[in-house]
Design an enzyme around this catalytic site. Sequence first.
Site, PDB file in Angstrom:
ATOM      1  N   GLN A  11      38.381  25.300 -16.006  1.00 18.99           N
ATOM      2  CA  GLN A  11      38.551  24.112 -16.524  1.00 18.99           C
ATOM      3  C   GLN A  11      38.446  22.829 -15.747  1.00 18.99           C
ATOM      4  O   GLN A  11      38.458  22.756 -14.363  1.00 18.99           O
ATOM      5  CB  GLN A  11      40.219  23.974 -16.770  1.00 18.99           C
ATOM      6  N   SER A  95      40.001  30.360 -11.871  1.00 19.77           N
ATOM      7  CA  SER A  95      41.137  30.190 -12.810  1.00 19.77           C
ATOM      8  C   SER A  95      40.863  30.860 -14.191  1.00 19.77           C
ATOM      9  O   SER A  95      40.475  31.861 -14.450  1.00 19.77           O
ATOM     10  CB  SER A  95      41.483  28.598 -12.939  1.00 19.77           C
ATOM     11  N   LEU A  96      40.672  29.845 -15.308  1.00 19.50           N
ATOM     12  CA  LEU A  96      40.180  30.325 -16.699  1.00 19.50           C
ATOM     13  C   LEU A  96      38.956  31.293 -16.288  1.00 19.50           C
ATOM     14  O   LEU A  96      38.939  32.206 -17.277  1.00 19.50           O
ATOM     15  CB  LEU A  96      39.764  29.140 -17.653  1.00 19.50           C
ATOM     16  N   ARG A 120      46.487  31.310 -23.824  1.00 23.08           N
ATOM     17  CA  ARG A 120      46.691  30.926 -22.505  1.00 23.08           C
ATOM     18  C   ARG A 120      46.621  29.407 -22.502  1.00 23.08           C
ATOM     19  O   ARG A 120      47.527  28.612 -21.674  1.00 23.08           O
ATOM     20  CB  ARG A 120      45.610  31.550 -21.493  1.00 23.08           C
ATOM     21  N   HIS A 204      49.013  26.306 -11.790  1.00 21.10           N
ATOM     22  CA  HIS A 204      49.027  27.243 -10.407  1.00 21.10           C
ATOM     23  C   HIS A 204      50.108  26.779  -9.727  1.00 21.10           C
ATOM     24  O   HIS A 204      50.253  26.862  -8.488  1.00 21.10           O
ATOM     25  CB  HIS A 204      47.838  27.289  -9.751  1.00 21.10           C
ATOM     26  N   GLN A 253      48.614  34.798 -11.963  1.00 16.75           N
ATOM     27  CA  GLN A 253      47.574  33.778 -11.535  1.00 16.75           C
ATOM     28  C   GLN A 253      47.972  32.300 -12.154  1.00 16.75           C
ATOM     29  O   GLN A 253      47.657  31.420 -11.295  1.00 16.75           O
ATOM     30  CB  GLN A 253      46.305  33.974 -12.178  1.00 16.75           C
TER      31      GLN A 253
END
Length: 302
Positions: A11, A95-96, A120, A204, A253
């Site tokens: 992102q 991440s994503l 998500r 996070h 995560q």
Amino acid sequence: MAQPAFLFPGQGAQSVGMAGALCDEVPAARELFDRAAEQLGFDLLKLCVEGPAEQLDATVNSQPALYVASLAALEKLKRDDPATVEACVATAGLSLGEYTALCFAEALSFEDGLKVVAERGAAMQDAAEAVPSGMVSVLGLEVPQVEELCDQCRGGETLQVANLLCPGNTVVSGTTAACERIAEAAEKAGAMKVIPLAVAGAFHTPLMQPAVERLSAVLDEVELVTPRVPVVSNVDARAHNDPNEIRSLLVKQVVSPVLWEKSLRQMIDGGVDSFYEIGPGRVLRGLLKRIDRKFPSEGVEA
């Protein structure tokens, strides 16, 4: 023989206009967006190409948009250089982007991956709106210094290191007030630059805990299989074969720091000799240069 690794962006890499030219040029890329529109119930490509930016940047939209745009860019590479796709020995996503990497590695189908990232994004957006929070990139300080500043500026609120990206680039996440305190303190401590990130909230960190249950539930609904190519996890910078292990790490995560520098070093130590950043932007190539300049990297932009 070449041993390339593929990296998929997270992102923040999205921008209005992305994927338009790609879909005009590569029918397989457009087909992915058509399938996504059918599943999501709205025209994702139109949002990517035309915006508006504040709508594309919303977590609920940017996550599916980046997932599909990155896989669309992969279709271009499959067409132009199938040998490199075949030669890929490892993959990771920021991440994503880890979901995109898992889809590329055939651990997750395109539709199932899209279903998960859409939920998500929605769950993380809701968690972010519940508590005013954000993320700040601190450039030019070492990780122990940043951790010390977090301890000094926390003030009983949430504030912690969220992304360990590369030497001298550490992202912290926390409540809005704590982020403001650390931004000021980091500048006084000699940070080269302090940049508040354009994200909805403190990703996070434990502030994302409300998203965990929803993410866990949707991950339980999809099939995960052993990846065809090793996928390095953000949580522990290791590749995992067991689908149940992968599933639990994906849940973890959202509330755990992203070990990006460690992930890339793990791939380099494993014999990777070049990197491809597949999807919008060029952030990951920039981070790679800071980690180890000698590794060639190419971009396949959406």
